[in-house]
Design a protein around this motif. Structure first.
Motif, PDB file in Angstrom:
ATOM      1  N   TYR A  57      17.786  14.217  51.487  1.00 38.61           N
ATOM      2  CA  TYR A  57      17.065  16.355  51.316  1.00 38.61           C
ATOM      3  C   TYR A  57      14.923  15.762  51.621  1.00 38.61           C
ATOM      4  N   GLN A  58      14.488  17.198  52.195  1.00 39.40           N
ATOM      5  CA  GLN A  58      13.592  16.677  52.326  1.00 39.40           C
ATOM      6  C   GLN A  58      12.653  16.897  50.917  1.00 39.40           C
ATOM      7  N   GLN A  59      12.102  16.210  49.855  1.00 38.06           N
ATOM      8  CA  GLN A  59      11.297  16.697  48.840  1.00 38.06           C
ATOM      9  C   GLN A  59       9.590  16.187  48.389  1.00 38.06           C
ATOM     10  N   ASP A  60       9.386  16.695  47.559  1.00 38.51           N
ATOM     11  CA  ASP A  60       7.576  16.073  47.382  1.00 38.51           C
ATOM     12  C   ASP A  60       7.809  16.290  45.792  1.00 38.51           C
ATOM     13  N   ASP A  61       6.895  15.695  44.719  1.00 40.13           N
ATOM     14  CA  ASP A  61       6.509  15.012  44.130  1.00 40.13           C
ATOM     15  C   ASP A  61       5.634  16.419  43.516  1.00 40.13           C
ATOM     16  N   ARG A  62       6.641  17.469  42.618  1.00 44.20           N
ATOM     17  CA  ARG A  62       5.987  18.002  42.446  1.00 44.20           C
ATOM     18  C   ARG A  62       5.270  18.304  40.689  1.00 44.20           C
ATOM     19  N   ASP A  63       4.921  17.472  40.183  1.00 45.13           N
ATOM     20  CA  ASP A  63       4.357  16.922  39.619  1.00 45.13           C
ATOM     21  C   ASP A  63       2.324  16.601  40.391  1.00 45.13           C
ATOM     22  N   ILE A  64       2.420  16.205  41.121  1.00 47.41           N
ATOM     23  CA  ILE A  64       0.947  16.279  42.104  1.00 47.41           C
ATOM     24  C   ILE A  64       0.462  17.618  43.079  1.00 47.41           C
TER      25      ILE A  64
END
Length: 570
Positions: A57-64
């Motif tokens: 799954y493509q994701q990203d760091d939602r905190d940043i």
């Protein structure tokens, strides 16, 4: 597909995912071209979806994410990989390879054990994706079909005492997994530099456009329901006689996902189709999958899972079609009983004289923490272990097949690195959460990061009412998609928004009853106040051996869900 004139085919404009699969050249798409694109860290267009069929799954760091937007940067794209490990079993050599890659090539350095009885890597950047697949392949692991519209990692009860029955059940879990895999060579071509052939792939079971939606399968050994059969599309309940596996009761149509505000979606228990002897297992598995392939809803993906197909066409019609395709008649189900779902933490001796050490891993996150070096400890155990590792569907880890003369050495390492802790409450062991924030793009609220503090509070409430030796099945999921299996908990929280959850009550300890929503969109403080009151009532007036879920149903706090298609929202 067969049976295209069936009255059970849903007519209408197909969902766009159907176009995507049809045009993908059997899951190849243009993934290879995207891998070579240095202008983005992510995958574009259809490839964003297609990599799921390859286990990512493509994701990203939602905190940043917001900070990167301010800097006019794209999100920090990375992928999460979920491995294919039928029955959750790997050997020490494989564990060491998994550990090394997590250390050197992931953003978070952790190994995440999941409710699908396997592990996930989180935070793998595009330049390292091919290396990840090749590293796993070098030790006999892949991630084929652990996501996407296919049959996913096949679960199997992980720590029964009857070792011989477990071995037989595990072998069937592996056979089912292999039988239902996609046949396309796309995975080998793209990730393992396999020889490129003309596209002659045939998909006799899954079909050229694969399944309408994800499909989950388990093999379970009563009396343990550690794989939560009612969360899955297809379940084989092991029936043993005189210590030998003789066949399976087949349960079809379970599933927990729903959509907030859409009452056409709901969690659902699986239906018992009947008993089959071992020799018909693969034929029946194939028949269930192909019936769902042909009759499942390809127009509305929210109603595409097997559970909705059974509701729409009728259980009897679906069962009859499976019998027709498999050339098998289901016999009356054999009696069995589920008595528990949790893992037996600590040492258990198998009938073969070998020992299994189940380690409690909170949230399944294996990482080194101050004073609790879990990842290092697992690595040191793997260096001397002569058996195998089993990942459980409750996010724990079993050091399995330990000879008696190695017990002390393995236990010493586990204690030294905090893998065995004497102060873990029963409540904490019976609590579970999905990953949610910061990596899951679907998360509406915290789950993994929320759970430890929530259990701290729950432990205090339990102690206040003299319940420290008791527990409730407590689960948190960050959205309504069901990864944390909150819809089979006695107390289930489903993320609704930042810091807010829907509170569901009334499931049972055995995992055979769906809980009902008690309060919607409430805060952690409100949840704990409600539980404080109800747990106090349970402590004061429960019947002998009565679980919390049964208590709130018996006393009328919440009405039981009898048929979720009809009464889940009542």
């Amino acid at each position: 597909m067969s049976d295209t004139k069936s009255p059970f085919i849903v007519e209408g404009k197909l969902a766009d995912n159907e176009r995507l699969k049809a045009q993908s050249r059997h899951l190849r798409g243009t993934i290879e071209q995207d891998l070579q694109d240095p202008l983005t860290g992510g995958f574009t267009a259809d490839n964003f979806q297609l990599i799921r069929f390859h286990g990512m799954y493509q994701q990203d760091d939602r905190d940043i994410r917001a900070e990167r937007t301010k800097q006019k940067l794209e999100p920090l794209h990375n992928v999460m990989l979920r491995a294919r490990l039928p029955g959750g079993i790997c050997n020490p050599e494989q564990w060491l390879a998994i550990d090394k890659f997590a250390d050197e090539y992931t953003m978070y350095g952790s190994i995440r054990l999941t409710t699908r009885q396997t592990f996930q890597f989180h935070g793998v950047l595009k330049p390292n994706i091919k290396l990840m697949h090749q590293t796993l392949n070098s030790v006999g692991i892949d991630s084929i079909a652990t996501a996407g519209d296919v049959n996913r990692n096949v679960l199997c009860t992980s720590n029964p005492i009857e070792s011989e029955v477990h071995q037989q059940a595990y072998e069937w879990a592996t056979k089912i997994s292999e039988h239902l895999l996609p046949k396309t060579r796309a995975y080998a071509e793209i990730w393992l530099n396999g020889e490129k052939l003309e596209t002659t792939d045939k998909e006799p079971i899954l079909g050229d456009t694969y399944l309408p939606r994800k499909f989950k399968t388990t093999v379970v050994i009563p009396p343990q329901n550690d794989v939560d059969v009612h969360a899955n599309d297809l379940n084989f309940v092991a029936i043993a006689e005189n210590g030998k596996l003789v066949g399976f009761n087949v349960l079809v149509g379970g599933g927990l996902a729903m959509t907030h505000g859409d009452k056409t979606t709901f969690p659902r228990k699986a239906d018992d189709f009947g008993f089959i002897p071992l020799e018909h297992t693969l034929a029946v598995a194939e028949a269930v999958v192909t019936t769902q392939r042909d009759w499942g809803n390809r127009v509305n993906r929210k109603n595409a899972k097997t559970k909705y197909t059974l509701e729409r066409v009728g259980v009897d019609n679906f069962r009859a079609e499976v019998e027709k395709r498999a050339g098998v008649k289901f016999a009356e189900s054999k009696p069995y009983e589920f008595t528990s779902r949790g893992d037996r933490i600590g040492w258990v001796e198998g009938i073969d004289g070998k020992f299994h050490l189940t380690l409690f891993i909170e949230n399944g996150r294996i990482l080194d923490y101050p004073g609790k070096t879990l990842k290092t400890g697992c690595r040191e155990i793997a260096k001397i272990h002569q058996g195998d590792f089993r990942m459980t569907a409750n996010q724990n880890l079993i050091v399995a097949g330990v000879p008696a003369d190695q017990k002390d050495a393995i236990e010493a390492l586990a204690r030294e690195h905090g893998l065995i802790q004497p102060d873990v409450s029963k409540q904490r062991m019976d609590s579970m959460a999905c990953v949610a924030l910061p990596t899951c793009p679907l998360a509406m609220a915290e789950a993994e990061r929320f759970l430890p503090g929530a259990v701290d509070q729950l432990d205090e409430v339990m102690a206040k009412h003299g319940l420290s030796e008791d527990s409730v099945i407590f689960r948190v999921t960050g959205c309504p998609n069901g990864c944390g299996r909150a819809m089979l908990a006695e107390v289930g929280l489903v993320g609704k928004g930042p810091g807010r959850y829907n509170l569901h009550l009334g499931g049972n300890r055995e995992g055979t009853r769906i809980p009902r929503m008690f309060k919607e969109n409430i805060t952690e403080q409100e949840i704990m106040a409600i539980l404080d009151e109800l747990l106090g009532q349970w402590a004061g007036s429960r019947e002998a051996n009565e679980s919390f879920g049964d208590f709130v149903v018996r006393t009328g706090v919440i009405a039981p869900v009898i048929n979720s298609a009809q009464d889940f929202y009542d």
